[in-house]
Write an enzyme that holds these catalytic residues in place. Structure first.
Site, PDB file in Angstrom:
ATOM      1  N   HIS A   1      12.876  40.619  42.309  1.00 31.61           N
ATOM      2  CA  HIS A   1      13.924  40.980  41.353  1.00 31.61           C
ATOM      3  C   HIS A   1      15.265  40.363  41.781  1.00 31.61           C
ATOM      4  O   HIS A   1      15.953  39.722  40.970  1.00 31.61           O
ATOM      5  CB  HIS A   1      14.033  42.503  41.273  1.00 31.61           C
ATOM      6  CG  HIS A   1      15.043  42.988  40.274  1.00 31.61           C
ATOM      7  ND1 HIS A   1      14.702  43.469  39.037  1.00 31.61           N
ATOM      8  CD2 HIS A   1      16.413  43.059  40.331  1.00 31.61           C
ATOM      9  CE1 HIS A   1      15.797  43.809  38.367  1.00 31.61           C
ATOM     10  NE2 HIS A   1      16.844  43.581  39.152  1.00 31.61           N
ATOM     11  N   GLU A   2      15.629  40.561  43.045  1.00 30.04           N
ATOM     12  CA  GLU A   2      16.910  40.025  43.525  1.00 30.04           C
ATOM     13  C   GLU A   2      16.863  38.502  43.616  1.00 30.04           C
ATOM     14  O   GLU A   2      17.873  37.827  43.363  1.00 30.04           O
ATOM     15  CB  GLU A   2      17.274  40.639  44.880  1.00 30.04           C
ATOM     16  CG  GLU A   2      17.342  42.160  44.892  1.00 30.04           C
ATOM     17  CD  GLU A   2      18.263  42.722  43.843  1.00 30.04           C
ATOM     18  OE1 GLU A   2      19.240  42.051  43.457  1.00 30.04           O
ATOM     19  OE2 GLU A   2      18.017  43.854  43.369  1.00 30.04           O
TER      20      GLU A   2
ATOM     21  N   ASP B   1      21.276  46.391  34.685  1.00 27.09           N
ATOM     22  CA  ASP B   1      21.498  45.019  34.209  1.00 27.09           C
ATOM     23  C   ASP B   1      21.489  44.972  32.684  1.00 27.09           C
ATOM     24  O   ASP B   1      22.332  44.306  32.061  1.00 27.09           O
ATOM     25  CB  ASP B   1      20.409  44.089  34.760  1.00 27.09           C
ATOM     26  CG  ASP B   1      20.400  44.047  36.282  1.00 27.09           C
ATOM     27  OD1 ASP B   1      21.487  44.171  36.870  1.00 27.09           O
ATOM     28  OD2 ASP B   1      19.321  43.902  36.864  1.00 27.09           O
TER      29      ASP B   1
ATOM     30  N   GLY C   1      50.265  50.772  45.283  1.00 25.91           N
ATOM     31  CA  GLY C   1      51.425  50.989  46.152  1.00 25.91           C
ATOM     32  C   GLY C   1      52.679  51.396  45.426  1.00 25.91           C
ATOM     33  O   GLY C   1      53.780  51.085  45.890  1.00 25.91           O
ATOM     34  N   LYS C   2      52.561  52.096  44.309  1.00 24.25           N
ATOM     35  CA  LYS C   2      53.762  52.499  43.571  1.00 24.25           C
ATOM     36  C   LYS C   2      54.583  53.516  44.369  1.00 24.25           C
ATOM     37  O   LYS C   2      55.802  53.384  44.468  1.00 24.25           O
ATOM     38  CB  LYS C   2      53.355  53.081  42.204  1.00 24.25           C
ATOM     39  CG  LYS C   2      52.627  52.098  41.308  1.00 24.25           C
ATOM     40  CD  LYS C   2      52.316  52.681  39.948  1.00 24.25           C
ATOM     41  CE  LYS C   2      51.260  53.753  40.018  1.00 24.25           C
ATOM     42  NZ  LYS C   2      49.937  53.230  40.438  1.00 24.25           N
ATOM     43  N   THR C   3      53.925  54.516  44.929  1.00 18.86           N
ATOM     44  CA  THR C   3      54.641  55.517  45.728  1.00 18.86           C
ATOM     45  C   THR C   3      55.232  54.885  46.976  1.00 18.86           C
ATOM     46  O   THR C   3      56.378  55.172  47.352  1.00 18.86           O
ATOM     47  CB  THR C   3      53.689  56.662  46.113  1.00 18.86           C
ATOM     48  OG1 THR C   3      53.141  57.238  44.926  1.00 18.86           O
ATOM     49  CG2 THR C   3      54.416  57.729  46.899  1.00 18.86           C
TER      50      THR C   3
ATOM     51  N   PRO D   1      47.913  49.836  38.217  1.00 21.48           N
ATOM     52  CA  PRO D   1      46.654  50.555  38.440  1.00 21.48           C
ATOM     53  C   PRO D   1      46.750  51.467  39.658  1.00 21.48           C
ATOM     54  O   PRO D   1      47.668  51.333  40.481  1.00 21.48           O
ATOM     55  CB  PRO D   1      45.635  49.422  38.671  1.00 21.48           C
ATOM     56  CG  PRO D   1      46.300  48.180  38.171  1.00 21.48           C
ATOM     57  CD  PRO D   1      47.766  48.382  38.339  1.00 21.48           C
TER      58      PRO D   1
ATOM     59  N   HIS E   1      17.731  37.101  40.201  1.00 24.15           N
ATOM     60  CA  HIS E   1      19.178  37.038  39.968  1.00 24.15           C
ATOM     61  C   HIS E   1      19.787  35.828  40.678  1.00 24.15           C
ATOM     62  O   HIS E   1      20.617  35.101  40.102  1.00 24.15           O
ATOM     63  CB  HIS E   1      19.841  38.315  40.489  1.00 24.15           C
ATOM     64  CG  HIS E   1      19.590  39.526  39.636  1.00 24.15           C
ATOM     65  ND1 HIS E   1      19.861  39.565  38.299  1.00 24.15           N
ATOM     66  CD2 HIS E   1      19.114  40.760  39.966  1.00 24.15           C
ATOM     67  CE1 HIS E   1      19.562  40.769  37.816  1.00 24.15           C
ATOM     68  NE2 HIS E   1      19.101  41.510  38.809  1.00 24.15           N
TER      69      HIS E   1
ATOM     70  N   GLY F   1      46.407  52.875  43.306  1.00 25.01           N
ATOM     71  CA  GLY F   1      46.243  52.278  44.624  1.00 25.01           C
ATOM     72  C   GLY F   1      47.023  51.015  44.878  1.00 25.01           C
ATOM     73  O   GLY F   1      46.870  50.387  45.929  1.00 25.01           O
TER      74      GLY F   1
END
Length: 626
Positions: free
Chosen positions: A420-421, A498, A203-205, A199, A424, A201
């Site tokens: 609301h929160e 949601d 660290g391939k490079t 994916p 959850h 970011g």
């Protein structure tokens, strides 16, 4: 001597030449300004009166000097014998023989100067147009690969953490570059090409640069998009030039980032492929077959889209070794954080393991961003070190967005957001398979007015059905709390994200994961897809109308079951819902442990030197149950 120094010397030379010529012309003008032009009759009268001391006769021109030192010049008329006429006046006569074909250095320079200037400017522009690295107008066929050396910052495996398996795979490449005879004496061949897959970011490079740093060899880097141009044949020419540069600097590493830009499957897509891109890919395949392993050129490429690559790239003899560079696990994240924390002054209370546990799914670039954000926060607070509080705040900012405390919310909106929160959070606390709550807040962050963040206790490789159903119930908790407290007529659009998440998850359960008892363990594709037929595009249906109706019915059933389960939890835990809503209105932000303390009736005590997290008294009353 580099190109900049050569160009600078050329311009300095041109400026010196221009200054010299200006000086010559100025001296000539100054000399001419002190010489007086006389008519021939005036010259003869002055000679007879004895006012002239000396004359120099050259062809038909006379240059002379008066008794007072004044310089003059005049022209002798045709057929005039000036010597006989002034011979008795006592004037000193000097004769000069002038060769009309004689050329002085100054006259030669002045006559050739326009041509020399034109040639110099032409050479300068030709050199600019054929600049190195393909930068000139006539050099677009040259490779744009950049050579990185120790002067650009050497990277080794010590700078790469969290991807131990990938490092082990690449250690063979390092050993081959250091001691190729070790493998060749047994008949072994090191892979010509190594493909890093992972994916963005991860660290391939950085990993590719670490291979070059460990082997201490030149490292050429180029992007896949640098090969493709609007001119046909340019990409293939750049591929040839890139491999020529690699052979001249062998042993070396050539790194192609985002190779899918040029290595996509040929002939795929609507309307056929891009001829220029396909020619470039063909040339890359030929070049990879054209050099031997003993030449010491290792080709490393990186992509996050291996599914679109042409199969010819992945066959043995080309990119025959594929190294997966995944997102790090909790131990890998801890090691990556330690690598980046070495670059900043760190307080004693910093525990990288705590940050690593709270960042599941983060890549190496995300973790580096957390450390950088923490350093910026510490600098804004005029601190000398980065502490655990700055790291936690930076993590929350990246995961949830920056706080928007300046946003004006009415008391009614704050109350509704708090419930609301709280809805959850209460459902999450009472669903056994739900992840633990990390933080709940009614402070607007990013595009959300409030949110509840849950973090898993460990990295998840797969997800069970009961865990998915628990997440669906938690997603429904916010809307249900609004309806129970404020009434069905007062529900808001705050649950749109949601609902979207729950619907998409339920659809994947039915169509991709085989979690429907009615439709069974089958995969159902999209309703329609485009098929290219000659010069037209036809729409084709992958599923029948009856099956589509069953899919919609199953999606509704899954979401409604989660809705009913969350409704029962909130009705049974109504007292906890009120307590938590009051706590959110008072403190605005609560951690997972603080939420448990609020539900137990404990007072939350906070000490913060900055005063940012002190308790805040709500300005609105808590509404009763509708």
């Amino acid at each position: 001597m580099n190109s900049f120094a050569k160009n600078a010397l050329l311009w300095v030379g041109i400026l010196i030449l221009i200054g010299f010529l200006m000086n010559v012309f100025q001296q000539s003008n100054n000399t001419g300004s002190s010489t007086v032009s006389l008519a021939y009759s005036e010259f003869m009268n002055n000679a007879k009166q004895g006012d002239i001391s000396e004359v120099v006769i050259a062809n038909q021109q006379i240059n002379g000097t008066m008794n007072d030192g004044t310089k003059f010049k005049t022209v002798i008329p045709e057929g005039e014998n000036v010597v006989d006429r002034i011979n008795d006046t006592g004037v000193r006569i000097v004769a000069e023989v002038v060769n009309p074909n004689e050329v002085t250095p100054l006259s030669m320079l002045l006559s050739w100067f326009p041509m020399l200037l034109f040639i110099g400017v032409w050479i300068f522009f030709m050199r600019q147009m054929q600049g190195k690295g393909g930068g000139g107008a006539l050099g677009f066929g040259k490779s744009k690969a950049k050579l990185l050396s120790e002067k650009s910052g050497r990277v080794t495996f010590d700078d790469v953490a969290g991807i131990e398996e990938a490092k082990q795979e690449l250690e063979e490449v390092v050993e081959f570059l250091k001691d190729p005879q070790k493998f060749q004496k047994l008949g072994g061949k090191i892979p010509k090409g190594v493909l890093l897959i992972g994916p963005p970011g991860t660290g391939k490079t950085l990993t590719a640069r670490a291979v070059a740093g460990e082997a201490d060899v030149p490292f050429f880097t180029i992007s896949g998009s640098d090969f493709v141009e609007m001119f046909v044949g340019v990409g293939a020419s750049r591929v040839r030039d890139m491999f020529e540069q690699g052979k001249k600097n062998a042993p070396c590493i050539i790194f192609i980032d985002e190779i899918d830009a040029v290595g996509r499957q040929r002939g795929a897509g609507l309307g056929g492929g891009n001829d220029e891109r396909e020619q470039t890919l063909n040339q890359l395949l030929v070049e990879m077959d054209g050099f031997e392993v003993n030449e010491g050129v290792i080709l490393i490429a990186a992509t996050n889209r291996p599914d679109v690559l042409d199969p010819a790239l992945l066959r043995p003899g080309r990119f025959d070794r594929q190294v997966v560079v995944p997102n790090p696990d909790i131990n890998g994240r801890e090691k990556i954080l330690k690598v980046h924390l070495k670059k900043v002054p760190m307080a004693e209370n910093v525990d990288p393991k705590v940050i690593a546990r709270g960042t599941p799914g983060f890549s190496g670039a995300d973790l580096a961003n957390i450390v950088n954000e923490a350093a910026l926060i510490a600098a804004r607070r005029n601190k000398d070190q980065v502490g655990q509080a700055e790291l936690e705040e930076a993590k929350d900012k990246i995961m949830m967005g920056a706080e928007r405390r300046s946003m004006v919310m009415t008391d009614k909106e704050k109350n509704l957001t708090a419930y609301h929160e709280a809805g959850h959070a209460i459902v999450a606390l009472n669903e056994p398979e739900s992840d633990p709550i990390h933080k709940a807040t009614i402070v607007p962050r990013g595009r959300a007015l409030g949110l509840v963040m849950r973090l898993p206790e460990g990295d998840r490789i797969s997800m069970a059905r009961d865990k998915i159903e628990a997440d669906l119930s938690v997603a429904m908790g916010g809307r249900i709390a609004e309806e129970l407290i404020f009434g069905r007529e007062k529900v808001t659009t705050g649950a749109s994200s949601d609902i979207k998440m729950a619907t998409d998850t339920a659809r994947r359960m039915v169509t991709e994961w085989g979690m429907s008892d009615v439709l069974g363990p089958l995969r159902y594709g999209a309703d329609q897809e485009e098929v290219f037929l000659g010069h037209s595009v036809a729409q084709t249906k992958n599923i029948s109308d009856d099956t589509a109706a069953k899919i919609d019915s199953e999606i509704r059933k899954i979401v409604e079951d989660s809705y009913k389960r969350a409704t029962k939890i909130l009705k049974d835990k109504m007292d906890d819902l009120h307590k938590l809503a009051k706590g959110l209105l008072e403190y605005e932000t609560l951690s997972g442990d603080e939420i448990k303390d609020v539900l137990k009736g404990k007072k939350i005590i906070r000490e913060d030197s900055n005063g940012d997290d002190l308790p805040k008294k709500p300005g609105a009353s808590v509404p009763k149950t509708a």
